[in-house]
Design a protein around this motif. Structure first.
Motif, PDB file in Angstrom:
ATOM      1  N   ASN A  56     -11.865  67.496 -64.040  1.00  0.00           N
ATOM      2  CA  ASN A  56     -13.085  67.125 -64.753  1.00  0.00           C
ATOM      3  C   ASN A  56     -13.351  65.635 -64.654  1.00  0.00           C
ATOM      4  N   PHE A  57     -12.919  65.030 -63.566  1.00  0.00           N
ATOM      5  CA  PHE A  57     -13.191  63.616 -63.376  1.00  0.00           C
ATOM      6  C   PHE A  57     -14.690  63.415 -63.181  1.00  0.00           C
ATOM      7  N   GLY A  58     -15.202  62.341 -63.749  1.00  0.00           N
ATOM      8  CA  GLY A  58     -16.639  62.100 -63.679  1.00  0.00           C
ATOM      9  C   GLY A  58     -16.968  60.666 -63.341  1.00  0.00           C
ATOM     10  N   GLY A  59     -18.256  60.337 -63.476  1.00  0.00           N
ATOM     11  CA  GLY A  59     -18.718  59.000 -63.142  1.00  0.00           C
ATOM     12  C   GLY A  59     -18.816  58.798 -61.645  1.00  0.00           C
ATOM     13  N   GLU A  60     -18.890  57.557 -61.238  1.00  0.00           N
ATOM     14  CA  GLU A  60     -18.945  57.248 -59.818  1.00  0.00           C
ATOM     15  C   GLU A  60     -17.534  57.156 -59.237  1.00  0.00           C
ATOM     16  N   ILE A  61     -17.447  57.220 -57.914  1.00  0.00           N
ATOM     17  CA  ILE A  61     -16.141  57.087 -57.262  1.00  0.00           C
ATOM     18  C   ILE A  61     -15.616  55.683 -57.520  1.00  0.00           C
ATOM     19  N   PRO A  62     -14.376  55.572 -58.055  1.00  0.00           N
ATOM     20  CA  PRO A  62     -13.829  54.228 -58.307  1.00  0.00           C
ATOM     21  C   PRO A  62     -13.761  53.400 -57.028  1.00  0.00           C
TER      22      PRO A  62
ATOM     23  N   ASN B  20     -20.075  68.663 -56.780  1.00  0.00           N
ATOM     24  CA  ASN B  20     -20.157  67.544 -57.705  1.00  0.00           C
ATOM     25  C   ASN B  20     -21.621  67.299 -58.036  1.00  0.00           C
ATOM     26  N   ASN B  21     -21.927  66.100 -58.500  1.00  0.00           N
ATOM     27  CA  ASN B  21     -23.302  65.764 -58.857  1.00  0.00           C
ATOM     28  C   ASN B  21     -23.811  64.560 -58.065  1.00  0.00           C
ATOM     29  N   PHE B  22     -23.312  64.408 -56.859  1.00  0.00           N
ATOM     30  CA  PHE B  22     -23.767  63.288 -56.040  1.00  0.00           C
ATOM     31  C   PHE B  22     -25.247  63.445 -55.712  1.00  0.00           C
ATOM     32  N   GLY B  23     -25.972  62.332 -55.768  1.00  0.00           N
ATOM     33  CA  GLY B  23     -27.386  62.325 -55.450  1.00  0.00           C
ATOM     34  C   GLY B  23     -27.704  61.286 -54.405  1.00  0.00           C
ATOM     35  N   GLY B  24     -29.003  61.047 -54.211  1.00  0.00           N
ATOM     36  CA  GLY B  24     -29.418  60.078 -53.219  1.00  0.00           C
ATOM     37  C   GLY B  24     -29.292  60.619 -51.805  1.00  0.00           C
ATOM     38  N   GLU B  25     -29.507  59.756 -50.837  1.00  0.00           N
ATOM     39  CA  GLU B  25     -29.442  60.156 -49.436  1.00  0.00           C
ATOM     40  C   GLU B  25     -28.024  60.021 -48.885  1.00  0.00           C
ATOM     41  N   ILE B  26     -27.757  60.761 -47.830  1.00  0.00           N
ATOM     42  CA  ILE B  26     -26.463  60.670 -47.155  1.00  0.00           C
ATOM     43  C   ILE B  26     -26.485  59.437 -46.262  1.00  0.00           C
ATOM     44  N   PRO B  27     -25.545  58.504 -46.432  1.00  0.00           N
ATOM     45  CA  PRO B  27     -25.542  57.297 -45.593  1.00  0.00           C
ATOM     46  C   PRO B  27     -25.432  57.629 -44.108  1.00  0.00           C
ATOM     47  N   ASN B  28     -26.150  56.878 -43.325  1.00  0.00           N
ATOM     48  CA  ASN B  28     -26.128  57.093 -41.875  1.00  0.00           C
ATOM     49  C   ASN B  28     -25.035  56.226 -41.245  1.00  0.00           C
ATOM     50  N   LEU B  29     -23.767  56.492 -41.658  1.00  0.00           N
ATOM     51  CA  LEU B  29     -22.651  55.634 -41.258  1.00  0.00           C
ATOM     52  C   LEU B  29     -21.492  56.434 -40.672  1.00  0.00           C
ATOM     53  N   PHE B  30     -21.769  57.632 -40.178  1.00  0.00           N
ATOM     54  CA  PHE B  30     -20.683  58.477 -39.687  1.00  0.00           C
ATOM     55  C   PHE B  30     -20.084  57.968 -38.384  1.00  0.00           C
TER      56      PHE B  30
ATOM     57  N   ASN C 219     -15.525  68.509 -59.206  1.00  0.00           N
ATOM     58  CA  ASN C 219     -15.415  67.619 -60.353  1.00  0.00           C
ATOM     59  C   ASN C 219     -16.818  67.325 -60.862  1.00  0.00           C
ATOM     60  N   ASN C 220     -16.962  66.244 -61.580  1.00  0.00           N
ATOM     61  CA  ASN C 220     -18.275  65.839 -62.092  1.00  0.00           C
ATOM     62  C   ASN C 220     -18.650  64.446 -61.608  1.00  0.00           C
ATOM     63  N   PHE C 221     -18.166  64.070 -60.441  1.00  0.00           N
ATOM     64  CA  PHE C 221     -18.533  62.774 -59.893  1.00  0.00           C
ATOM     65  C   PHE C 221     -20.037  62.739 -59.635  1.00  0.00           C
ATOM     66  N   GLY C 222     -20.644  61.576 -59.854  1.00  0.00           N
ATOM     67  CA  GLY C 222     -22.070  61.438 -59.661  1.00  0.00           C
ATOM     68  C   GLY C 222     -22.422  60.150 -58.951  1.00  0.00           C
ATOM     69  N   GLY C 223     -23.690  59.778 -59.045  1.00  0.00           N
ATOM     70  CA  GLY C 223     -24.162  58.598 -58.345  1.00  0.00           C
ATOM     71  C   GLY C 223     -24.355  58.874 -56.871  1.00  0.00           C
ATOM     72  N   GLU C 224     -24.618  57.840 -56.113  1.00  0.00           N
ATOM     73  CA  GLU C 224     -24.788  57.981 -54.680  1.00  0.00           C
ATOM     74  C   GLU C 224     -23.441  57.915 -53.968  1.00  0.00           C
ATOM     75  N   ILE C 225     -23.402  58.467 -52.780  1.00  0.00           N
ATOM     76  CA  ILE C 225     -22.192  58.362 -51.962  1.00  0.00           C
ATOM     77  C   ILE C 225     -22.087  56.913 -51.490  1.00  0.00           C
ATOM     78  N   PRO C 226     -21.035  56.183 -51.902  1.00  0.00           N
ATOM     79  CA  PRO C 226     -20.968  54.753 -51.571  1.00  0.00           C
ATOM     80  C   PRO C 226     -20.741  54.516 -50.082  1.00  0.00           C
TER      81      PRO C 226
END
Length: 945
Positions: free
Chosen positions: A322-328, A369-379, A345-352
């Motif tokens: 049940n970890f939440g918030g943004e990725i540390p 999880n609850n990640f939002g925003g766009e997927i970074p174009n950094l693969f 889990n309950n991680f949120g915010g954008e994928i850093p």
């Protein structure tokens, strides 16, 4: 996927390091005669399972190897496979019989326990037939390595195990209900001070207190590996165990009653492998890694920042917590990570974007999880990535182009997000892609050709998008699973799809595909098991070719065929009779078919057959004895219900409704011991309901309305309504006929509408306290409205319209607090309309065409000096009910889904009391099993329908 599972199981079983056999490197003395005799006697008591699929293979995917076959009396036992001897004395000191195809019971007096010089013993992955754990193991005092995992022992671990003070490695995991008592564990820990490896996975340790486990701290110098997965541990565990100075592998997952608070780690902690989530995906040189697994436990507190001091960490799994918030942000200091799993889990915010600096990542899972925003174009920074899962989040925007340049990627899932735009037409990577899932987004445009040309692609899932255009031609043929359903695809099925010989499941439903469906083409799909072409615009069926005789060809034959909701017309082709004998689920409903022929006669294994909503004519087809669901409702069938129906003795759901069937009911239906639903409504059946129908114990729903039947109603018990059938009832509300389907458990309804009932409403109806809806509309009912209807405290709608009721509206009806629908129109009611409470909410249409009524909401006012006779107040409960009525439909709604019983019954003069008591008994029986329904919930359910 299979290989990772195999590696994990092998690691689980063979994690203990047994000394290598070096006996062949030196001159060995002859084997001790006593030991050789003991080994041969041990061998003679067991059978050897042939190498191949069996006990060992089922657990590891590896074929077992019968090592004891090399044991012969004419040879030196020190040369036997799996046997190691002391270089001086010739005594047997090592015995490795892991995965050796051994089957049989291990007796307490087995000669195995005479090998008192044994130092290592490995019996993992054999089948000892639920043998109780023998106490004889406790006599082998020289043992340093003992592995009895996955050997199918049972019972309680003998207390003599605590005598094995020289143990360095002990494996007792994954047996069948094996239990250890607290005193045995405590003595073992105290005596075996050199223990390095301890495997108690799946051992029943429910009797062990956390204080006993704390004794493991005494092994702080030696303990390297501790496995306690799914061991029924409970209570609060001292987290100092997680900080033992030499501990490298710790597995505490699947102990939901165990509380562990994560400690503060420092950079000197020896852990290289950390897993706080589900079963890890084994990869690469995992056998060289060390573990910490705390999966599915009750963790308290936040993830400590000290966790990220483990700079040498390679594998990090925090999933299913049940970890939440943004990725540390400190996570990105773990530069050596190759496996990162933060799923469920309950991680949120954008994928850093800093996540993409972990250049060594092979496995990355952020799903659920609850990640939002766009997927970074950094693969482009994650060139080693093999597994990527971003599914079930709230990601938006378009697919990043760099994602399609990953040359090592084998698994890609971005399903169940909010992604839009087109799938890129070209890709510079994905040549190793095995599984592609982009389903349940809002992707549009056409499916790019590369999706059909990936040479290793096993599974393709693009369903639930807005993809358009035709399905492209396949130039690679490795697909096993293909789901393109719920899109806007058009055109024919491409011919190249019929070359996918490994294809097992094909789902093209809910598109705009059209043209001819020719199952001759499908005969090439030798492994096809599941075919769904429903909800398209296919026009015709063709089964005329000889190839259909062998469709499908292989042992893994078609079991699910759905061709419903198309525009197939005409006669069902005879080719169906030459198809697969193994089809279990067959759907041809909602088409324009006119003739069924002898379709099901030769389908020996069919279990689910749906031919409803067509234009089928003629007789009911002959059914197989294997059928448990048969619906041919809403067609144009005529004739009697043939006795051939009696073949279907295993049937559970039988729906012949809305046809033109005539004649009497067949007696044999009353003998169907599994029948849950019998729906024969809206036909022309006649005669008396057979008594055997009243004795079907499994029956949940019987609908015989709209026929010319007579006789007593059967008893309905709505406890576990079938999930294969949706009951319904037609109810008149505010001048509208409504078909209520999927009725909630809060409904209890009596519907006698649209018949030719005569006489008065029996006052005893007012005692049916469970009623939610009462509909007596459109009959010939006379007399007064019983005042005690005001006692139906759960009543939500009341329709007495289109009858010949007279007298005043009883003021007691204003006590119906839940009443939201009232229709008393088209009667001969007189006097002032009651006011107050719910009655203030009803409009004119509730009372229209009653010339004698006055007062609000009508425009006709009541004369002040007019005094109406209170005929309704003098109405008494024992007023007689005129029972020359025609057969009627009775609807009762209750159960997990709405249960309707519409049967025909002839009520005779002077017998109203029996009828109402019968109905009331049924309703009250169900009412006692329901929880109390609140006003808010009732309104919500009612308005929702």
């Amino acid at each position: 996927m299979w290989s990772s599972k195999f590696l994990f199981v092998v690691l689980s079983c063979l994690v203990f390091h047994f000394p290598s056999d070096t006996s062949s490197l030196v001159q060995m003395p002859l084997c001790n005669h006593h030991d050789a005799s003991a080994l041969l006697s041990f061998k003679s008591l067991f059978t050897l399972t042939p190498p191949g699929p069996g006990w060992c293979a089922a657990r590891t995917g590896v074929l077992c190897h019968p090592k004891t076959e090399s044991w012969r009396n004419v040879t030196d036992c020190c040369m036997w496979e799996g046997v190691s001897c002391d270089t001086k004395s010739g005594h047997v000191i090592g015995l490795d019989l892991s995965c050796s195809c051994i089957s049989g019971e291990l007796h307490p007096n087995s000669t195995l326990f005479q090998l008192t010089h044994l130092q290592t013993l490995n019996l993992v992955l054999n089948d000892f037939y639920d043998s109780p754990m023998p106490s004889g193991f406790g006599h082998l005092l020289a043992l340093t390595h003992l592995n009895l995992s996955l050997a199918w022992f049972t019972g309680v671990i003998p207390s003599k195990f605590c005598h094995l003070s020289k143990l360095v490695s002990l494996g007792l995991g994954t047996n069948n209900g094996l239990t250890i008592e607290q005193s045995t564990l405590e003595k073992l820990i105290v005596n075996a001070t050199d223990l390095r490896e301890l495997n108690f996975d799946y051992l029943d340790m429910s009797l062990i207190k956390p204080s006993s486990l704390s004794l493991l701290l005494n092994l702080s110098v030696s303990l390297v590996s501790l496995r306690l997965q799914n061991s029924s541990l409970r209570g609060k565990l001292d987290n100092a165990i997680l900080c033992l100075p030499n501990l490298q592998y710790l597995h505490l997952s699947k102990n939901p009653d165990l509380e562990v608070e994560l400690p503060k780690f420092n950079s000197s902690t020896p852990l290289r492998y950390l897993d706080l989530g589900p079963i890890p995906q084994c990869m690469g040189n995992m056998s060289q890694l060390n573990y910490l697994i705390l999966r599915s436990n009750k963790f308290r507190g936040e993830i400590p920042s000290s966790l990220f001091n483990l700079h040498h960490l390679i594998h990090l799994d925090l999933s299913q917590n049940n970890f939440g918030g943004e990725i540390p942000s400190s996570l990105f200091n773990l530069h050596h990570l190759i496996h990162l799993d933060l799923s469920q889990n309950n991680f949120g915010g954008e994928i850093p974007s800093s996540l993409f600096n972990l250049h060594h990542l092979i496995h990355l899972d952020l799903s659920h999880n609850n990640f939002g925003g766009e997927i970074p174009n950094l693969f482009g920074k994650l060139r080693k990535l093999e597994v990527l899962d971003f599914s079930v989040n709230n990601l938006v925007g378009q697919l990043p182009p760099s994602l399609f340049g990953l040359t090592q990627l084998s698994y890609l899932s971005i399903s169940e997000n909010k992604l839009v735009g087109k799938i890129p037409d070209k890709t510079s990577g994905l040549s190793n892609l095995f599984d592609l899932d982009m389903s349940d987004n809002s992707l549009n445009g056409t499916i790019p050709p590369w999706c059909f040309s990936l040479s290793l692609l096993f599974s393709l899932k693009l369903s639930g998008n807005q993809l358009t255009g035709p399905i492209g031609e396949f130039s690679a043929f490795s697909l096993y699973y293909c789901d393109l359903s719920y899109n806007r695809l058009e055109g024919d099925i491409p011919k190249s799809m019929f070359l996918l010989q490994d294809l097992s499941e094909l789902t093209l439903s809910s598109n705009n595909l059209s043209g001819l469906v020719d199952l001759n083409n499908f005969s090439n799909l030798q492994n096809l098991q599941y075919l769904d072409l429903s909800h398209n615009n296919f026009q015709s069926l063709d089964f005329s070719g000889d190839n259909v005789k062998s469709f499908p060809k292989s042992a893994a034959q078609l079991y699910h065929l759905d061709l419903s909701n198309n525009h197939f017309h005409g006669r069902i082709p005879e080719g169906f009779n030459r198809m697969a004998d193994t089809v279990t689920f067959f759907y041809l409903s909602h088409n324009l078919l006119t003739s069924v022929g002898n379709l099901s006669l030769l389908w020996k294994n069919i279990g689910y057959l749906d031919l409803s909503f067509n234009m089928l004519e003629g007789d009911i087809p002959v059914l197989s004895s294997t059928v448990d669901f048969f619906s041919i409702s809403n067609n144009k069938l005529t004739g009697d219900i043939s006795s051939a129906l009696c073949n279907a003795s295993s049937i559970e759901i039988l729906n012949l409704s809305h046809n033109n069937l005539a004649g009497k009911l067949p007696q044999c239906v009353g003998t169907f011991g599994k029948l849950l639903v019998l729906d024969l409504q809206r036909n022309h059946l006649c005669g008396i309901i057979p008594r055997s129908y009243l004795e079907i114990e499994t029956l949940e729903t019987m609908n015989l309305s709209g026929n010319q039947l007579e006789g007593p109603l059967p008893r309905p018990e709505y406890i576990n309504a079938s999930q294969l059938y949706n009951d319904s009832v037609k109810v008149t509300m505010k001048d509208s006929d409504m078909e209520l389907e999927r009725i909630l458990t809060t409904f209890t309804i009596v519907d006698l509408a649209n018949n030719r009932f005569e006489g008065a409403i029996p006052a005893i109806i007012g005692e049916l306290k469970s009623l939610v809806g009462l509909n007596l509309s459109t009959n010939r009912i006379t007399g007064f409205i019983p005042p005690n209807l005001g006692g139906l405290e759960n009543l939500e709608w009341l329709d007495l319209s289109s009858n010949m009721l007279m007298g005043e509206i009883p003021t007691a009806l204003t006590n119906l607090h839940f009443l939201s629908i009232l229709n008393l129109s088209l009667n001969q009611l007189v006097g002032k309309i009651p006011t107050g409470k719910q009655f203030d909410t009803f409009q004119n249409d509730s009372y229209k065409e009653n010339p004698g009524l006055c007062g609000l909401p009508l425009s006709k006012s009541c004369p002040k000096d007019e005094k109406q006779e209170k005929d309704s107040e003098t109405f008494h409960h024992d007023e007689q009910f005129g029972f020359g009525w025609k057969p009627v439909a009775i609807g009762f709604a209750f159960g997990m889904v709405f249960g309707t019983l519409s049967g025909y019954i002839v009520f005779f003069v002077w017998k109203p009391q029996w009828s109402i008591y019968f109905v009331d008994g049924i309703l009250n029986q169900r009412s006692r099993k329901k929880s109390h329904r609140t006003n808010a919930n009732t309104r919500q359910h009612n308005e929702g329908r």
